[in-house]
Design a protein around this motif. Sequence first.
Motif, mmCIF file in Angstrom:
data_model
loop_
_atom_site.group_PDB
_atom_site.id
_atom_site.type_symbol
_atom_site.label_atom_id
_atom_site.label_comp_id
_atom_site.label_asym_id
_atom_site.label_seq_id
_atom_site.Cartn_x
_atom_site.Cartn_y
_atom_site.Cartn_z
ATOM 1 N N TRP A 97 0.841 -1.204 0.000
ATOM 2 C CA TRP A 97 0.000 0.000 0.000
ATOM 3 C C TRP A 97 0.874 1.252 0.000
ATOM 4 O O TRP A 97 0.599 2.209 -0.739
ATOM 5 C CB TRP A 97 -0.923 0.036 1.228
ATOM 6 N N LEU A 98 1.911 1.247 0.828
ATOM 7 C CA LEU A 98 2.784 2.411 0.948
ATOM 8 C C LEU A 98 3.393 2.775 -0.408
ATOM 9 O O LEU A 98 3.431 3.950 -0.803
ATOM 10 C CB LEU A 98 3.882 2.115 1.971
ATOM 11 N N ALA A 99 3.848 1.765 -1.141
ATOM 12 C CA ALA A 99 4.424 2.010 -2.465
ATOM 13 C C ALA A 99 3.370 2.562 -3.421
ATOM 14 O O ALA A 99 3.647 3.473 -4.214
ATOM 15 C CB ALA A 99 5.035 0.721 -3.015
ATOM 16 N N GLY A 100 2.148 2.017 -3.348
ATOM 17 C CA GLY A 100 1.076 2.518 -4.207
ATOM 18 C C GLY A 100 0.697 3.949 -3.877
ATOM 19 O O GLY A 100 0.441 4.761 -4.776
ATOM 20 N N ALA A 101 0.646 4.260 -2.577
ATOM 21 C CA ALA A 101 0.319 5.628 -2.163
ATOM 22 C C ALA A 101 1.397 6.607 -2.624
ATOM 23 O O ALA A 101 1.108 7.746 -3.004
ATOM 24 C CB ALA A 101 0.155 5.682 -0.646
ATOM 25 N N ARG A 125 11.017 6.744 4.478
ATOM 26 C CA ARG A 125 10.930 8.021 3.772
ATOM 27 C C ARG A 125 9.535 8.228 3.194
ATOM 28 O O ARG A 125 8.959 9.320 3.273
ATOM 29 C CB ARG A 125 11.977 8.074 2.654
ATOM 30 N N MET A 126 8.968 7.183 2.612
ATOM 31 C CA MET A 126 7.620 7.295 2.053
ATOM 32 C C MET A 126 6.613 7.613 3.143
ATOM 33 O O MET A 126 5.739 8.475 2.975
ATOM 34 C CB MET A 126 7.241 5.995 1.331
ATOM 35 N N ARG A 127 6.729 6.913 4.258
ATOM 36 C CA ARG A 127 5.783 7.116 5.358
ATOM 37 C C ARG A 127 5.826 8.547 5.874
ATOM 38 O O ARG A 127 4.789 9.182 6.083
ATOM 39 C CB ARG A 127 6.093 6.127 6.484
ATOM 40 N N GLU A 128 7.021 9.070 6.078
ATOM 41 C CA GLU A 128 7.165 10.433 6.589
ATOM 42 C C GLU A 128 6.639 11.463 5.593
ATOM 43 O O GLU A 128 5.973 12.426 5.962
ATOM 44 C CB GLU A 128 8.635 10.707 6.910
ATOM 45 N N ALA A 129 6.933 11.250 4.311
ATOM 46 C CA ALA A 129 6.506 12.207 3.296
ATOM 47 C C ALA A 129 4.997 12.185 3.077
ATOM 48 O O ALA A 129 4.388 13.222 2.775
ATOM 49 C CB ALA A 129 7.227 11.919 1.981
#
Length: 244
Positions: A97-101, A125-129
């Motif tokens: 999901w994180l990669a898709g978001a 990094r994805m989560r924080e951004a």
Amino acid sequence: MPAQLPHGSTWEDREHAVHRQAWQYHSNDMALADDLLSHLMRGFRELEVVKSPDDAQELTLLLVTGAANFLRSAHNLALDGYYVQALSLARNAYEYWLAGAWLNASPQDAAKLRQGSADWPTPSRMREALAAALAHDASEHEHPEPALGRIYHDLSRFTYPSFASVSGALDSKGTLRSGPFYQSRRLLAFLDLAYETATLLHRLLAQSFPSLRESDWSRRSEELATKVAAWAARQAAEGEEAAQ
């Protein structure tokens, strides 16, 4: 430390027994999990008519499909009493999901994912951004803000060898329990994280594909999200009451 396989002499006996207990004591919880997963399948069917998706959309759909398969597999494992293994698969679903978001927010990065580039961002990094954008979306649409840090932390506790991941194999007397077993607390912990991940996947599909945004499918997604929020509130209240 004696080992035992209680209430049945085979793996299959224990799995069937745990499965029955899960439905006996948590039928409404399991029904909600089935509704969330079935709703993803309905979304995929509606998207079969999408013509020529762009690169980011195609990759997002592949990621959400993979995440749904992870969640369904995790759900089956949890039903049979393999809670740690179920949570490990749920983390895979969350990272998909994180990669898709990320692709939904940064479609220009699609080539990086497709080519396996070293420049593809790390999960942290994805989560924080994404946190700020998700908080804004939650406020705008009046739904609970997803606690990405908590979800990732709770799932990660069971992915790698740790006391948290192995301690469930000991019963209250310190006896090693071989094979699967029923434990309400661990089942509910899995369902909490699976519900949140499924809700995130529903919203990602609607954000990535305009044809879903104003559809009955999207409205049903919001109804399910409301049910998940109410379930989480009940669980929190019951936890506070038990602690008093």
